[in-house]
Scaffold this active site. Structure first.
Site, mmCIF file in Angstrom:
data_model
loop_
_atom_site.group_PDB
_atom_site.id
_atom_site.type_symbol
_atom_site.label_atom_id
_atom_site.label_comp_id
_atom_site.label_asym_id
_atom_site.label_seq_id
_atom_site.Cartn_x
_atom_site.Cartn_y
_atom_site.Cartn_z
ATOM 1 N N LYS A 1 2.973 10.876 7.685
ATOM 2 C CA LYS A 1 2.457 10.362 8.959
ATOM 3 C C LYS A 1 3.203 10.925 10.176
ATOM 4 O O LYS A 1 2.922 12.026 10.591
ATOM 5 C CB LYS A 1 2.439 8.833 8.937
ATOM 6 C CG LYS A 1 1.438 8.309 7.899
ATOM 7 C CD LYS A 1 0.943 6.913 8.146
ATOM 8 C CE LYS A 1 -0.265 6.632 7.277
ATOM 9 N NZ LYS A 1 -0.104 5.566 6.317
ATOM 10 N N ASP B 1 9.512 3.351 1.079
ATOM 11 C CA ASP B 1 8.328 4.060 1.545
ATOM 12 C C ASP B 1 8.260 3.900 3.066
ATOM 13 O O ASP B 1 7.719 2.930 3.577
ATOM 14 C CB ASP B 1 7.075 3.505 0.864
ATOM 15 C CG ASP B 1 5.806 4.215 1.338
ATOM 16 O OD1 ASP B 1 5.888 5.025 2.282
ATOM 17 O OD2 ASP B 1 4.727 3.951 0.763
ATOM 18 N N TYR C 1 0.860 -1.181 0.000
ATOM 19 C CA TYR C 1 0.000 0.000 0.000
ATOM 20 C C TYR C 1 0.901 1.237 0.000
ATOM 21 O O TYR C 1 1.728 1.407 0.888
ATOM 22 C CB TYR C 1 -0.919 0.048 1.227
ATOM 23 C CG TYR C 1 -1.751 1.297 1.249
ATOM 24 C CD1 TYR C 1 -2.865 1.430 0.418
ATOM 25 C CD2 TYR C 1 -1.404 2.379 2.050
ATOM 26 C CE1 TYR C 1 -3.612 2.600 0.392
ATOM 27 C CE2 TYR C 1 -2.146 3.559 2.033
ATOM 28 C CZ TYR C 1 -3.252 3.650 1.211
ATOM 29 O OH TYR C 1 -3.979 4.819 1.189
HETATM 30 C C1 LIG Z 1 -0.482 5.749 4.788
HETATM 31 C C2 LIG Z 1 0.557 5.355 3.824
HETATM 32 C C3 LIG Z 1 0.726 6.043 2.615
HETATM 33 C C4 LIG Z 1 -0.204 7.150 2.179
HETATM 34 O O1 LIG Z 1 -0.130 8.255 3.023
HETATM 35 P P1 LIG Z 1 -1.326 9.314 3.047
HETATM 36 O O2 LIG Z 1 -0.796 10.432 3.878
HETATM 37 O O3 LIG Z 1 -2.478 8.618 3.667
HETATM 38 O O4 LIG Z 1 -1.590 9.711 1.632
HETATM 39 C C5 LIG Z 1 1.757 5.668 1.787
HETATM 40 N N1 LIG Z 1 2.579 4.665 2.116
HETATM 41 C C6 LIG Z 1 2.449 3.976 3.271
HETATM 42 C C7 LIG Z 1 3.421 2.902 3.585
HETATM 43 C C8 LIG Z 1 1.421 4.287 4.149
HETATM 44 O O5 LIG Z 1 1.279 3.580 5.277
#
Ligand SMILES: *Cc1c(COP(=O)(O)O)cnc(C)c1O
Length: 438
Positions: free
Chosen positions: A265, A236, A142
């Site tokens: 985040k 990521d 994701y």
């Molecule tokens: C939550 C998340 C995203 C997306 O971040 P948003 O701020 O919700 O757009 C991308 N990569 C990972 C690993 C995530 O957990």
């Protein structure tokens, strides 16, 4: 009308089937790991408000820094202009980021941080005149909800209406225990085509997939393969960053380092929306040119918002204190002890941990089909004053680091109590099996 009813008349909530969802719970105040509802109920925020909160809600130190910034400079265009908060935050990020990162590109959230990384990777090869098309990603990953981020994410029920609009991606299996060889084999096969621009991955823990974990050793091997085939690597760390895995970044668990890192985040401790993509000098230099078409043409109105950067700086101050580092170690140890206490229960399929991230996978009646279990577990948590958002049959805890021992006790007790609900659960196999995500 009360707040929840007014909400129902005006708001469209994320990841929510508005027809059948229960009324949202109105939260009027937060303090530490606690959220206070309008009716006086308190909840322990065991999921750190969708994995963003590091130091607790309405933290006075972050509030003070944000307030100072707000009354000094609230925002300024970031093309042609700069400001102290953005520069200082970038300097300090580069001091703690995995080795080799040398530039910070700001955006607004995790999805945009991913978009920027992928655009950097694709245009990097373009600028060098070596067209490479493919991006490799984990099949269950994701990376966000915008189109590029959806493209490199799992083809699940969430993205089904958009499949024909998503670009083609070379998906490989996640190298979980026992699957390492197969996953490496798939990576090598794609790498050998010579057409791969980049490999994007969630390091060590795939969050939305259900806190799926794999080892630093196998990731290291994969990054080495990428390096030997001139494939750019994008970590990521949107979820794993800022201490979640026990170290500041998951990438620190392995010697091979990524070319790019995506952050959001916890970047501001959960206070403001901010994203950042870092890259190494090699990538940055491929965009330096007298020919203006080699420019990275990307930017958002609120890029490097000063208030968000101030929140990020304040959060980093707190994160790097000995006290917070001790709290992270303490949560790790407590999770480990809890796993020992439940891992042999008949209802528990697996309990796993990576740093402060705890996941308990319940038996789901021998079927991976979506069941009512998710909703039952979610309600069970709320009834016991704990916010836990199951991913299907998987319960996870990603707490703010300031969570107290008593609060952790209540979280563990609630999860322990869930075994009874699991036993009594009836399973209704449904065709929308992939809906267990989120
Ligand atoms: C939550 C998340 C995203 C997306 O971040 P948003 O701020 O919700 O757009 C991308 N990569 C990972 C690993 C995530 O957990």
């Amino acid at each position: 009308m009360n707040l929840a009813e007014r909400d129902q008349h005006t708001i469209w909530h994320p990841y929510t089937q508005m027809k059948t969802a229960a009324l949202p719970i109105p939260i009027v105040r937060g303090e530490g790991a606690l959220l206070f509802a309008e009716d006086g109920t308190t909840y322990i925020d065991a999921v750190a408000s969708w994995w963003v909160n590091l130091h607790g809600h309405a933290h006075p130190y972050i509030a003070q820094k944000v307030s100072e910034q707000l009354s000094t400079l609230e925002h300024v265009i970031f093309a042609g202009f700069t400001h102290p908060a953005a520069v200082t935050f970038a300097e300090r990020l580069l001091q703690i980021l995995p080795q080799g990162q040398s530039r910070i590109f700001y955006s607004d959230n995790g999805s945009t941080a991913v978009e920027v990384a992928m655009k950097m990777a694709i245009q990097y090869w373009n600028n060098l005149g070596i067209p490479k098309k493919k991006i490799i990603a984990f099949r269950d990953s994701y990376h966000g909800d915008t189109f590029g981020a959806m493209s490199v994410s799992a083809r699940s029920a969430f993205t089904a209406p958009f499949w024909s609009y998503l670009f083609e991606v070379a998906f490989i299996d996640v190298p979980t225990a026992g699957n390492e060889e197969e996953s490496i084999k798939q990576l090598e096969a794609f790498a050998a085509t010579g057409d791969v621009a980049a490999f994007i991955y969630e390091p060590l823990v795939l969050g939305t997939a259900g806190m799926v974990m794999y080892t630093p050793e196998v990731l290291n091997q994969m990054l080495k393969i990428c390096r030997s085939h001139d494939i750019l690597t994008i970590a990521d760390e949107v979820m794993t960053g800022f201490g979640r895995t026990g170290r500041l970044f998951a990438s620190e668990y392995l010697p091979e380092q990524p070319d790019m890192v995506c952050l959001s985040k916890g970047l501001t401790g959960g206070t403001m929306a901010l994203g950042a993509t870092s890259c190494n000098e090699k990538i940055y230099e491929a965009f330096l040119h007298d020919d203006k078409s080699k420019t990275l043409f990307h930017g958002h109105s609120y890029t490097a918002n000063p208030v968000a950067c101030a929140a990020g700086l304040a959060s980093m101050d707190l994160l790097l204190t000995e006290e917070t580092q001790q709290s992270i170690k303490h949560i790790e140890a407590r999770h480990a002890a809890f796993i020992q206490s439940i891992k042999d229960l008949p209802q528990v399929k697996e309990a796993r941990q990576c740093g402060t991230i705890l996941a308990v996978e319940f038996e789901d009646g021998g079927t991976s089909y979506f069941s009512d279990l998710r909703d039952t577990l979610y309600s069970f948590g709320l009834d016991h004053g704990v916010i836990l958002r199951p991913l299907g049959n998987i319960i996870y805890v990603i707490p703010p680091y300031c969570i107290t021992d008593a609060q952790l006790d209540q979280v563990y007790k609630t999860i322990h109590g869930m075994q009874e609900v699991v036993t009594g659960q009836r399973h209704h196999p449904r065709p929308d099996l992939d809906m267990l995500h989120d």
